[in-house]
Write an enzyme that holds these catalytic residues in place. Structure first.
Site, short mmCIF file in Angstrom:
data_model
loop_
_atom_site.label_atom_id
_atom_site.label_comp_id
_atom_site.label_asym_id
_atom_site.label_seq_id
_atom_site.Cartn_x
_atom_site.Cartn_y
_atom_site.Cartn_z
N CYS A 8 -40.09 -22.17 -19.41
CA CYS A 8 -41.12 -22.87 -18.65
C CYS A 8 -42.47 -22.86 -19.37
O CYS A 8 -42.63 -23.49 -20.39
CB CYS A 8 -41.21 -22.29 -17.24
SG CYS A 8 -42.02 -23.42 -16.08
N HIS A 68 -36.15 -23.22 -14.64
CA HIS A 68 -35.96 -21.81 -14.31
C HIS A 68 -34.50 -21.51 -13.95
O HIS A 68 -34.18 -21.27 -12.76
CB HIS A 68 -36.87 -21.42 -13.14
CG HIS A 68 -38.31 -21.30 -13.51
ND1 HIS A 68 -38.83 -20.22 -14.19
CD2 HIS A 68 -39.35 -22.16 -13.32
CE1 HIS A 68 -40.12 -20.39 -14.39
NE2 HIS A 68 -40.46 -21.56 -13.88
N GLU A 127 -33.03 -18.89 -14.24
CA GLU A 127 -32.94 -17.49 -13.80
C GLU A 127 -33.27 -17.30 -12.33
O GLU A 127 -33.04 -16.21 -11.78
CB GLU A 127 -33.87 -16.62 -14.65
CG GLU A 127 -35.34 -16.63 -14.27
CD GLU A 127 -36.12 -17.85 -14.76
OE1 GLU A 127 -37.35 -17.87 -14.60
OE2 GLU A 127 -35.50 -18.78 -15.32
#
Length: 319
Positions: free
Chosen positions: A142, A237, A239
């Site tokens: 990001c 993202h 994660e």
């Protein structure tokens, strides 16, 4: 095989409850193998939450991984106890002479601030430059992806009129379908985004050292890499936990920002309905492929600066 983390790291208990195979450092010291060394520079405010998310993804590989946590500076954190930072995080001065098989630099809530105005920008540039000679392969997430693309390749970041927030459909590019990082990926898949800025796809397509691997009609650029496989840039993202976008949305509401409802995240796009989680499988596969094909397959057994310089030269000659 397990990931190796400090015995008392809070993430250890969370991952154990999820039946994820971790190995305390005290046990791993008795094994006669060389684990991969992975460094995480955690720039997110809620560091315990972010480190748990990333350790969860790293745990899916068959490789043993020795994880170290790095902080950008010694400023106090509003969201992470000082005792946690002192116990589990190291400074750049402590690790700058080490070499690592893999390196992950997280995002940061700095999407509307010029890079030069970020108080740790000079240190960030130093660490990014250091990674070129001390790390086999690095993933920038990001904000860090935008920062690295600007620093290394001079690519401009553009602010959006509204924050991009939600879960979006992405497509693997035809030319990238056989890329090792994307092995096992569906042609179309979903991934979360939460950002105010973007680097435009056209600029990447015109850059000879980079290749776009995945993009999205609505969210734009998502995944690209350097052609030598030593740098990857993820603008979203993968994660994120199931509730992370919801937490961010509620936080913005409480701050009086009046945010748009995250797209394609809540059932019927209604914030009072459950969220629809459909990015975990691709997130796990992304990190597993990175470890297997761009870290383990490339890294020398004797990890040192000289061997990484030789690796860079070999890549340059093969291009």
């Amino acid at each position: 095989m397990p990931i190796r983390i400090p015995d008392e790291l809070p993430a250890a208990n969370i991952l154990k409850q999820e039946n994820i195979f971790i190995m305390p450092a005290s046990r791993a010291e008795h094994q006669d193998i060389r684990p991969l060394r992975v460094l995480i520079l955690n720039l997110m405010p809620k560091k315990i939450e972010t480190e748990t998310q990333l350790l969860r993804l790293l745990s899916n590989s068959a490789l043993q991984i020795d994880v170290e946590l790095l902080r950008i500076d010694d400023r106090p954190s509003k969201n992470t106890p000082k005792e946690h930072l002192d116990a589990f995080y190291r400074s750049f001065e402590e690790i700058k002479d080490n070499c690592y098989d893999g390196f992950i630099i997280t995002g940061a809530p700095l999407g509307q601030i010029a890079f030069e105005e970020v108080h740790y920008w000079e240190r960030m540039q130093t660490i990014m430059d250091w990674s070129k000679s001390h790390v086999v392969s690095t993933i920038f997430l990001c904000w860090a992806a935008h920062a690295a693309l600007s620093h290394f390749y001079g690519l401009q970041r553009h602010l959006r009129e509204e924050k991009l927030s939600g879960v979006y459909e992405h497509q693997v590019r035809e030319a990238a379908k056989d890329h090792p990082l994307l092995r096992g990926f569906d042609e179309f898949f979903y991934a979360p985004h939460s950002r105010y800025a973007e680097v435009r796809v056209k600029a990447i397509d015109e850059h000879p050292e980079l290749e776009v691997l995945v993009d999205s009609e609505k969210a734009g650029l998502y995944l690209l890499g350097s052609k030598d496989g030593r740098q990857f840039f993820v603008t979203g993202h993968p994660e994120y936990d199931a509730n992370t976008i919801d937490d961010e949305y509620r936080r913005d509401l409480d701050a009086g920002i009046d945010p748009q409802v995250p797209e394609n995240y809540y059932a019927d796009n209604d914030p009072n309905q459950p969220y629809k989680v459909r990015w975990r499988s691709h997130g796990n596969l992304l990190f597993t492929n990175w470890l297997n094909y761009h870290v383990y397959q490339l890294t020398p057994f004797n990890l040192n600066e000289a061997s990484l310089v030789a690796l860079s030269q070999a890549h340059a000659e093969s291009l």
